[in-house]
Design an enzyme around this catalytic site. Structure first.
Site, PDB file in Angstrom:
ATOM      1  N   CYS A 290      10.375 -50.544   6.698  1.00  0.00           N
ATOM      2  CA  CYS A 290      10.131 -49.426   5.770  1.00  0.00           C
ATOM      3  C   CYS A 290       9.697 -49.868   4.379  1.00  0.00           C
ATOM      4  O   CYS A 290       8.567 -49.622   3.970  1.00  0.00           O
ATOM      5  CB  CYS A 290      11.402 -48.578   5.647  1.00  0.00           C
ATOM      6  SG  CYS A 290      11.861 -47.810   7.196  1.00  0.00           S
TER       7      CYS A 290
HETATM    8  N1  LIG Z   1      13.753 -48.691  11.347  1.00  0.00           N
HETATM    9  C1  LIG Z   1      14.143 -47.874  10.398  1.00  0.00           C
HETATM   10  O1  LIG Z   1      15.208 -48.076   9.810  1.00  0.00           O
HETATM   11  C2  LIG Z   1      13.318 -46.654   9.999  1.00  0.00           C
HETATM   12  C3  LIG Z   1      13.900 -45.719   9.133  1.00  0.00           C
HETATM   13  C4  LIG Z   1      13.194 -44.573   8.795  1.00  0.00           C
HETATM   14  C5  LIG Z   1      11.899 -44.399   9.283  1.00  0.00           C
HETATM   15  N2  LIG Z   1      11.313 -45.343  10.102  1.00  0.00           N
HETATM   16  C6  LIG Z   1       9.980 -45.056  10.600  1.00  0.00           C
HETATM   17  O2  LIG Z   1      10.087 -44.618  11.948  1.00  0.00           O
HETATM   18  C7  LIG Z   1       8.974 -45.071  12.707  1.00  0.00           C
HETATM   19  C8  LIG Z   1       9.433 -45.881  13.906  1.00  0.00           C
HETATM   20  O3  LIG Z   1      10.129 -47.032  13.434  1.00  0.00           O
HETATM   21  P1  LIG Z   1      11.106 -47.867  14.353  1.00  0.00           P
HETATM   22  O4  LIG Z   1      11.838 -48.773  13.422  1.00  0.00           O
HETATM   23  O5  LIG Z   1      11.880 -47.004  15.265  1.00  0.00           O
HETATM   24  O6  LIG Z   1      10.033 -48.701  15.208  1.00  0.00           O
HETATM   25  P2  LIG Z   1      10.325 -49.528  16.551  1.00  0.00           P
HETATM   26  O7  LIG Z   1       9.252 -50.550  16.636  1.00  0.00           O
HETATM   27  O8  LIG Z   1      11.759 -49.963  16.590  1.00  0.00           O
HETATM   28  O9  LIG Z   1      10.137 -48.458  17.702  1.00  0.00           O
HETATM   29  C9  LIG Z   1       8.933 -47.892  18.038  1.00  0.00           C
HETATM   30  C10 LIG Z   1       8.893 -47.681  19.544  1.00  0.00           C
HETATM   31  O10 LIG Z   1       7.683 -47.001  19.843  1.00  0.00           O
HETATM   32  C11 LIG Z   1       7.175 -47.530  21.042  1.00  0.00           C
HETATM   33  N3  LIG Z   1       5.754 -47.203  21.102  1.00  0.00           N
HETATM   34  C12 LIG Z   1       4.729 -47.765  20.433  1.00  0.00           C
HETATM   35  N4  LIG Z   1       3.567 -47.149  20.747  1.00  0.00           N
HETATM   36  C13 LIG Z   1       3.881 -46.169  21.622  1.00  0.00           C
HETATM   37  C14 LIG Z   1       3.110 -45.186  22.306  1.00  0.00           C
HETATM   38  N5  LIG Z   1       1.800 -45.101  22.136  1.00  0.00           N
HETATM   39  N6  LIG Z   1       3.762 -44.361  23.127  1.00  0.00           N
HETATM   40  C15 LIG Z   1       5.111 -44.454  23.313  1.00  0.00           C
HETATM   41  N7  LIG Z   1       5.881 -45.354  22.696  1.00  0.00           N
HETATM   42  C16 LIG Z   1       5.270 -46.204  21.854  1.00  0.00           C
HETATM   43  C17 LIG Z   1       7.490 -49.011  20.975  1.00  0.00           C
HETATM   44  O11 LIG Z   1       7.472 -49.606  22.257  1.00  0.00           O
HETATM   45  C18 LIG Z   1       8.887 -48.975  20.349  1.00  0.00           C
HETATM   46  O12 LIG Z   1       9.895 -48.905  21.333  1.00  0.00           O
HETATM   47  C19 LIG Z   1       8.101 -45.846  11.725  1.00  0.00           C
HETATM   48  O13 LIG Z   1       7.148 -44.992  11.189  1.00  0.00           O
HETATM   49  C20 LIG Z   1       9.066 -46.246  10.632  1.00  0.00           C
HETATM   50  O14 LIG Z   1       8.419 -46.451   9.394  1.00  0.00           O
HETATM   51  C21 LIG Z   1      12.022 -46.451  10.478  1.00  0.00           C
END
Ligand SMILES: NC(=O)c1ccc[n+]([C@@H]2O[C@H](COP(=O)([O-])OP(=O)(O)OC[C@H]3O[C@@H](n4cnc5c(N)ncnc54)[C@H](O)[C@@H]3O)[C@@H](O)[C@H]2O)c1
Length: 454
Positions: free
Chosen positions: A286
């Protein structure tokens, strides 16, 4: 953590009221992207008696979840197993299944390209995959952090083009940012107020109906772009304040003042101050990334984001500064960094998690290697480095063993992450020299001159 405040309004749940009582049992939703955000969110809906279909392109994650296994340290396998057995949670890679659901929540990555421009490819690919199965009356919500306008422009266009349906008329569209605080046991998805913006008032109402099943406090805002901008403000706020204390760390050190003592004293002020702490640089999915989504969008609108750019510059320079401090500490012992054995303690970007995305420890490892040091790492939560796009050269490296013999063999230990699972008294007893970027050694008894703050 943010202050919990219940927004005014008739339809919100009162704290303490069981979320299960909020509606019938016959709701099914899909969560796309079962990572650090999507999985806990999906489990919270499942716990609230909503049937959840988790979709991910990663077949390993899908089969792990259906077998009741967890791949995220702070999410318990027992809880997944219980919800899978109860029939409220299941995972799949088959997007055709979204035809059966009421709402589709998108939680896929939003990284940066090499030139720090937003990479919306995951969101747009997901939008395309949804579009061919989208049904009238369904709700699509984007949860991924992004720049204002993404939901009502790029995502809406992809959904409408692929489905032949119209947002706000034949399907609902909304944006609701996630507020995950990984590794904080007091932070529960259900209790974190959730900001929601709809493409139309009816879209907002549809989104509120879904989220009120699993989340106690909803914070409706005027539209999708206000919700997108809210998330960016939250993350820019952190990036800028971390940069401020990172800069003050150097300034105060030059004046022989300990920044940590200053922050501890300042935080006793009961109003108008919020503590942020210095460190070896930013990490995670983030804070190092999201501010640049705003900077990019601002440029399109002919606006400058000088705070964002300056904070990025200061925070990115931290690993270099830490390595300079380490070089200085070694020099006092008549050692050079070139040829020295250095242990980086902590590979995860923050304490007590196993998430090493964008971790400054990788930058530290790179700098150490570039300057001829022999670098290794220890992390109780990351036993081996998985292949990554950004740091493929470190893939396969294993965390060293925690023993007196191993630790004592390093010329210096560089503390990058303050994991509580580490025995810092043992570290003090075993290590030759410690460079501490997290102030974890402050209460630990050590020989004079062994610990350097950085
Ligand atoms: N990690 C955090 O603490 C956090 C907090 C707030 C917001 N976010 C936001 O949330 C979003 C996701 O972050 P995250 O940390 O969960 O990422 P992550 O990488 O942990 O998870 C994303 C998931 O999406 C899957 N994926 C990718 N492309 C795909 C597709 N086309 N179809 C289906 N699945 C698909 C991946 O395999 C993965 O399992 C980002 O935009 C991030 O900025 C993250």
């Amino acid at each position: 953590m943010c202050k919990l405040r219940r927004p005014r309004g008739k339809k919100f749940l009162l704290p303490g009221k069981s979320l299960r009582q909020a509606g019938g049992n016959n709701m099914t939703i899909a969560i796309i992207g079962l990572g650090y955000v999507g999985l806990p969110l999906g489990l919270q809906f499942a716990r609230s008696n909503v049937r959840v279909l988790g979709l991910d392109i990663d077949a390993k994650k899908v089969s792990a979840l259906n077998a009741g296994r967890s791949y995220i340290k702070h999410i318990k396998a027992g809880e997944i197993k219980r919800l899978v057995r109860a029939g409220t949670f299941s995972a799949s890679a088959d997007f055709a299944e979204i035809k059966k659901v009421e709402a589709i929540l998108i939680c896929v990555p939003t990284p940066l390209k090499k030139n720090r421009a937003p990479d919306l490819s995951f969101v747009l690919k997901t939008g395309k995959a949804i579009a061919s199965h989208l049904q009238r009356g369904q709700l699509v919500v984007l949860e991924s952090t992004t720049y204002p306008g993404t939901t009502e422009n790029e995502l809406r266009e992809v959904l409408e083009r692929g489905s032949g349906l119209k947002a706000g008329k034949s399907f609902h569209l909304a944006f609701s940012p996630e507020r995950e605080d990984p590794g904080n046991p007091r932070s529960k998805v259900a209790n974190l107020p959730k900001v929601i913006g709809g493409y139309t008032p009816a879209c907002l109402a549809a989104a509120k109906k879904i989220y009120s099943r699993a989340i106690r406090n909803l914070v409706p805002v005027a539209n999708c772009r206000t919700a997108e901008a809210t998330k960016l403000l939250e993350n820019v706020f952190r990036s800028v304040n971390i940069a401020l204390v990172n800069e003050l760390k150097g300034v105060y050190a030059a004046l022989d003042i300990d920044i940590w003592a200053v922050i501890a004293a300042a935080r006793t002020k009961p109003f108008g101050f919020m503590p942020f702490y210095p460190g070896p640089g930013l990490g995670g999915h983030c804070i190092p990334i999201d501010p640049f989504y705003l900077a990019w969008k601002a440029k399109q609108a002919g606006q400058e984001t000088r705070f964002v750019e300056l904070a990025g510059e200061i925070n990115r320079a931290m690993p270099e500064k830490v390595v300079s401090r380490l070089t200085e500490a070694l020099a006092v012992r008549n050692k050079k960094l070139r040829g020295a054995k250095i242990l980086v303690l902590g590979l995860a970007y923050k304490a007590n998690v196993d998430d090493d995305r964008e971790s400054p420890s990788y930058r530290l490892l790179d700098l150490l290697a570039a300057r001829g040091a022999m670098a290794a790492y220890f992390d109780p939560h990351v036993s081996v480095i998985k292949p990554t796009r950004e740091h493929p050269h470190w893939a396969g490296m294993k965390s060293v063993k925690w023993s007196r013999r191993t630790i004592a063999a390093f010329d210096a230990v560089l503390i990058a992450t303050a994991h509580i699972a580490v025995n810092y008294q043992q570290l003090a007893d075993w290590a030759q020299l410690i460079v501490d970027t997290r102030n974890v050694m402050v209460e630990i008894k050590t020989a004079d001159g062994k610990v350097w703050k950085a």
